[in-house]
Design a protein around this motif. Structure first.
Motif, PDB file in Angstrom:
ATOM      1  N   GLN A  22       0.828  -1.202   0.000  1.00 38.30           N
ATOM      2  CA  GLN A  22       0.000   0.000   0.000  1.00 38.30           C
ATOM      3  C   GLN A  22       0.864   1.255   0.000  1.00 38.30           C
ATOM      4  N   ASN A  23       1.948   1.215   0.763  1.00 37.84           N
ATOM      5  CA  ASN A  23       2.771   2.414   0.925  1.00 37.84           C
ATOM      6  C   ASN A  23       3.994   2.439   0.011  1.00 37.84           C
ATOM      7  N   ILE A  26       5.356   5.814  -1.763  1.00 36.27           N
ATOM      8  CA  ILE A  26       5.491   7.127  -1.114  1.00 36.27           C
ATOM      9  C   ILE A  26       6.934   7.546  -0.848  1.00 36.27           C
ATOM     10  N   TYR A  27       7.881   6.657  -1.113  1.00 36.00           N
ATOM     11  CA  TYR A  27       9.247   6.962  -0.683  1.00 36.00           C
ATOM     12  C   TYR A  27      10.119   7.578  -1.771  1.00 36.00           C
ATOM     13  N   PHE A  59      -4.437   0.146  -6.435  1.00 30.97           N
ATOM     14  CA  PHE A  59      -3.682   1.325  -6.014  1.00 30.97           C
ATOM     15  C   PHE A  59      -3.081   2.027  -7.232  1.00 30.97           C
ATOM     16  N   ALA A 200      21.359  -1.947   6.481  1.00 33.13           N
ATOM     17  CA  ALA A 200      20.723  -0.629   6.395  1.00 33.13           C
ATOM     18  C   ALA A 200      21.247   0.334   7.460  1.00 33.13           C
ATOM     19  N   ASN A 201      22.055  -0.176   8.383  1.00 29.23           N
ATOM     20  CA  ASN A 201      22.568   0.706   9.436  1.00 29.23           C
ATOM     21  C   ASN A 201      23.978   1.226   9.150  1.00 29.23           C
ATOM     22  N   PRO A 226      13.664   1.945   2.479  1.00 27.46           N
ATOM     23  CA  PRO A 226      13.267   3.250   1.933  1.00 27.46           C
ATOM     24  C   PRO A 226      14.259   4.369   2.240  1.00 27.46           C
ATOM     25  N   ARG A 227      14.964   4.249   3.366  1.00 23.10           N
ATOM     26  CA  ARG A 227      15.951   5.280   3.706  1.00 23.10           C
ATOM     27  C   ARG A 227      17.052   5.373   2.664  1.00 23.10           C
ATOM     28  N   ARG A 230      16.732   7.894  -0.952  1.00 26.50           N
ATOM     29  CA  ARG A 230      17.232   9.260  -1.033  1.00 26.50           C
ATOM     30  C   ARG A 230      18.755   9.277  -1.128  1.00 26.50           C
ATOM     31  N   VAL A 289      15.848  14.334 -13.423  1.00 25.81           N
ATOM     32  CA  VAL A 289      15.771  14.429 -11.960  1.00 25.81           C
ATOM     33  C   VAL A 289      14.741  15.478 -11.558  1.00 25.81           C
ATOM     34  N   ARG A 290      14.759  16.606 -12.256  1.00 20.40           N
ATOM     35  CA  ARG A 290      13.795  17.672 -11.926  1.00 20.40           C
ATOM     36  C   ARG A 290      12.362  17.196 -12.131  1.00 20.40           C
TER      37      ARG A 290
END
Lengths: 291, 512
Positions: A22-23, A26-27, A59, A200-201, A226-227, A230, A289-290
């Motif tokens: 579902q999510n 969003i990332y 969705f 991931a850490n 998701p982190r 970016r 990217v823009r």
């Protein structure tokens, strides 16, 4: 100028987790890969592919949605295709690819279901992960096996196991494979996507790896958190300095064309065709990217 | 009657001489004088220390129908409330009003004493678990009264909530009754909620498991307000009182919401030298701390003060000099308790100083920015933090409406969907905080600015933030989940939601 299709961060999401499906969008990932393979136990293969179909149907995602199916030599691969393709995913990602025939077989199934569902021919693209030495030797054949093919990815963990070695922090054991994969992808004119980074850490090692694979020529990286989306995108983003330099290169090039001058120089350095091409790519990338 | 937020409020309610409907956050002008405790006299030779709870209860003169109070600083590690109620029940006292500053799951243990009529009324900030269900089922003799932290302090100070006996769990206490919360095995940090009870209750019993030689230091509640002291083996479970350092969430959805919240603050016009901030302890609200911290460092901004509900990330910001002072009404983790004990810039404050609207000015009035959580919000920006999607009480009013009213920028963070349930509704099930005091609602799929804040809309429109109309946000949710059916209720009112000024902003009716 044609807009580049960015696949800087391709994020895996387990296909059996409704909240994650579902999510998923969003990332800000360029692509989300709903995984029916390694993330899903054999007891949940059927429910996961149904969940993925429902997610595709109900969705709306603003990013590319890929499905990692099980390999077609397992009892699940074809069923995955039959179930999820009517949901019109953007892309099917085949794991453990070892031959052009596998790609063609999957492509035929896609073509048939596209016809059955009334989707325009070629709607659903493909990508393939190279995860064995045998697969790597066939990388170009795999990459060029179908016009649907958009990228080659490397599946690092399986590949390292196949090499009978272990993963090191700087990933030196993958150096040759990564380079060969980029060469094959470039020869076939498609994208190259690097393997996931599991911890991931450990941001520092992760970012070093992203910078490294970008330098090797990869177009992006598979991610599991998701982190990391970016973080990858920031590494791949052209800097203001790169953009301004590219603009100046193209301006100097245009100026030389206008003046019908054969020799082009900027800041005392000669500008030749590859430099112009690279400048064009930087600006196209920045525009993508823009968007 | 219909109040200003469109809720039907009964003309009369048990427990209210006059039902005053909510008519705006600052519409009501109080008159009269503050209430106070009875006069006391203490002989120098007298001994306040009693051998048992039984003796203390006898000594207070507790009788049927009286009101007893507790603080909730021990949260789910609290042994005091349950044990006192149990002891009172054994004495055969009935018909009490229970008025703790809040209730937690651990207090489900008193349910038999509600069934048997020992406790027949509850006035508090909120309730969870079986207690919440019991209140929602109308098992009390009159509707529960739900107050904000500031509203409770106001009600006590003006005499609307008259406490006959306050039982105060005292982590550190001396035989004269000086109390602090920073020492002892049940240390909880600030005693902010208990301070108001101690100052206004007719009788005050300190219950401690750490009796120290006189004088205790520091002194949060002075001996002048304490009548009796009882020592027990244990008054709380440290593991339930405070956690180790509260960690920033790793939940990617909460982090995304937190990042949006920090960016809204950055572009709001309030992110300036000397600004002030309150953060909740919820996942996304707390997670915003790390992004705000980075932005404060990057922009070289030092804030004037922070307010909490204090957690380790806020303490870190105090220690780094990002805020000059922390005002603290309760502590959620061990580093916060240590900081309150050792850092002179970390100040304990009472619930009244924190949020009482009918005072010379609570600290929430000086807040620039607050980030609050929500259970549900609606298209009018009203917020529910007290009832769940089935209309059952399962949360607490806390400082929500107080800080939203006080702060210049009140940000509410909530997931757009919880499972299959949309959280932006046409009407929230229960209004705790009125939409006119809420400025921005932030979800993982976008944020909405209260249309009356045209200044904020202007500031945010040129950012890359996903600013949407609140109805667009709702549409995104409804497209995925469908429109939820409203909760069907009977006419029976089981709880009254007081706004902080004592007016009635909503009632909870018994779900069918």
């Amino acid at each position: 100028m044609q807009t580049l299709k960015l696949r800087r961060a391709m994020m895996f999401m387990p296909g059996n987790n409704p909240a994650m499906l579902q999510n998923a969008g969003i990332y800000g990932a360029d692509s989300v890969i709903f995984d029916l393979e390694d993330a899903v136990s054999i007891h949940e293969k059927d429910s996961a592919r149904q969940l993925v179909l429902q997610a595709l149907t109900h969705f709306t995602y603003s990013c590319e949605i890929a499905i990692r199916i099980n390999h077609i030599q397992t009892p699940y691969g074809f069923r995955d295709l039959e179930t999820v393709l009517p949901g019109k995913p953007d892309l099917i990602r085949l794991p453990k690819a070892e031959s052009a025939e596998e790609i063609q077989t999957v492509a035929e199934v896609i073509a048939r279901i596209e016809r059955e569902c009334g989707f325009p021919d070629g709607t659903i693209k493909m990508g393939a992960a190279i995860e064995t030495a045998k697969g790597l030797r066939q990388a170009y054949a795999i990459a060029s096996a179908s016009p649907r093919m958009e990228f080659l990815a490397i599946g690092g963990e399986d590949f390292i196991a196949d090499l009978k070695t272990t993963r090191s922090k700087d990933g030196r054991e993958l150096f040759v494979a990564r380079s060969q994969l980029v060469l094959a992808a470039r020869e076939a004119g498609i994208q190259a996507i690097d393997t996931v980074f599991a911890d991931a850490n450990d941001d520092e090692t992760f970012l070093n790896e992203v910078r490294f694979i970008k330098q090797l020529g990869f177009d992006g990286k598979s991610v599991i958190n998701p982190r990391q989306v970016r973080q990858v995108q920031e590494v791949f983003a052209p800097t203001e300095k790169e953009i301004s330099h590219a603009r100046r290169v193209l301006a100097a090039y245009q100026d030389a064309l206008d003046r019908k001058s054969g020799v082009i120089a900027l800041d005392g350095k000669m500008i030749d065709t590859p430099i112009v091409t690279r400048a064009e790519r930087v600006l196209a990338y920045a525009a993508a990217v823009r968007n | 009657m219909i109040n200003k937020v469109g809720r039907l409020i009964p003309d009369t309610l048990p427990g209210y001489a006059e039902v005053r409907p909510y008519s705006g956050p600052f519409a009501f002008q109080p008159s009269g004088r503050m209430a106070g405790a009875r006069l006391r006299a203490q002989n120098p030779a007298a001994n306040k220390v009693l051998a048992s709870l039984e003796q203390a209860i006898d000594a207070t003169g507790l009788k049927d129908g009286m009101t007893i109070s507790f603080h909730h600083h021990f949260r789910n590690g609290d042994f005091v409330l349950n044990r006192v109620v149990e002891t009172i029940a054994r004495k055969g006292i009935k018909g009490l009003t229970l008025a703790p500053s809040s209730l937690n799951d651990i207090n489900d243990a008193i349910l038999p004493h509600i069934e048997s009529g020992v406790v027949t009324a509850i006035e508090t900030s909120g309730a969870r678990g079986k207690l919440g269900k019991t209140i929602s089922a109308g098992k009390l003799a009159r509707p529960a009264i739900i107050r904000s932290h500031g509203g409770r302090a106001r009600a006590i100070e003006c005499g609307e909530l008259k406490i006959d006996v306050a039982f105060i769990g005292a982590p550190c206490c001396d035989k004269a009754g000086n109390i602090n919360g920073v020492d002892g095995p049940s240390a909880c940090g600030s005693m902010g909620y208990a301070m108001v009870d101690a100052a206004y209750a007719d009788k005050v019993v300190a219950i401690t498991d750490h009796l120290v030689p006189h004088p205790a230091f520091p002194i949060s509640i002075p001996q002048t307000q304490v009548d009796f002291v009882v020592e027990l083996d244990s008054i709380g479970d440290p593991a339930g009182i405070a956690s180790g350092a509260l960690r920033i969430s790793r939940n990617p959805r909460e982090l995304l919401i937190a990042e949006y919240a920090a960016a809204v603050i950055e572009h709001s016009g309030y992110f300036n030298e000397g600004y002030s901030l309150q953060l909740g302890s919820g996942g996304a609200s707390l997670a915003a701390a790390q992004f705000i911290r980075e932005k404060m460092k990057a922009r070289n901004i030092q804030g004037s003060f922070g307010v909490g509900g204090v957690t380790a990330p806020f303490v870190d910001m105090l220690n780094e000099g990002l805020f000059s002072v922390l005002f603290d009404t309760q502590d959620f983790d061990l580093p916060s308790i240590e900081s309150l004990k050792n850092n002179p810039r970390h100040l304990e404050m009472s619930a009244s100083y924190y949020a009482n609207p009918h005072s010379g000015g609570p600290i929430v009035n000086n807040l620039d920015v607050v980030i609050l959580s929500a259970t549900e919000v609606d298209v009018d920006f009203n917020v529910n933090v007290i009832t769940d999607s089935n209309g059952i009480i399962m949360g607490a009013s806390g400082g929500h409406s107080d800080t939203a009213a006080g702060a210049k920028l009140a940000i509410v963070v909530a997931p757009l969907l919880r499972g299959r349930l949309p959280m932006v509704l046409d009407r929230v099930n229960t209004i705790v905080t009125p939409g006119e005091t809420v400025d921005v609602i932030i979800t993982e799929r976008g944020l909405a600015v209260n249309p009356k804040r045209t200044d904020l809309l202007d500031r945010l429109k040129d950012t890359r933030l996903p600013v949407l109309d609140i109805r667009e946000l709702q549409d995104i949710a409804y497209k995925m989940s469908g429109k939820p059916e409203s909760v069907e209720t009977s006419d029976e009112v089981v709880a009254v939601i007081e706004y902080r000024d004592g007016s009635i902003i909503d009632v909870v009716r018994k779900p069918l």
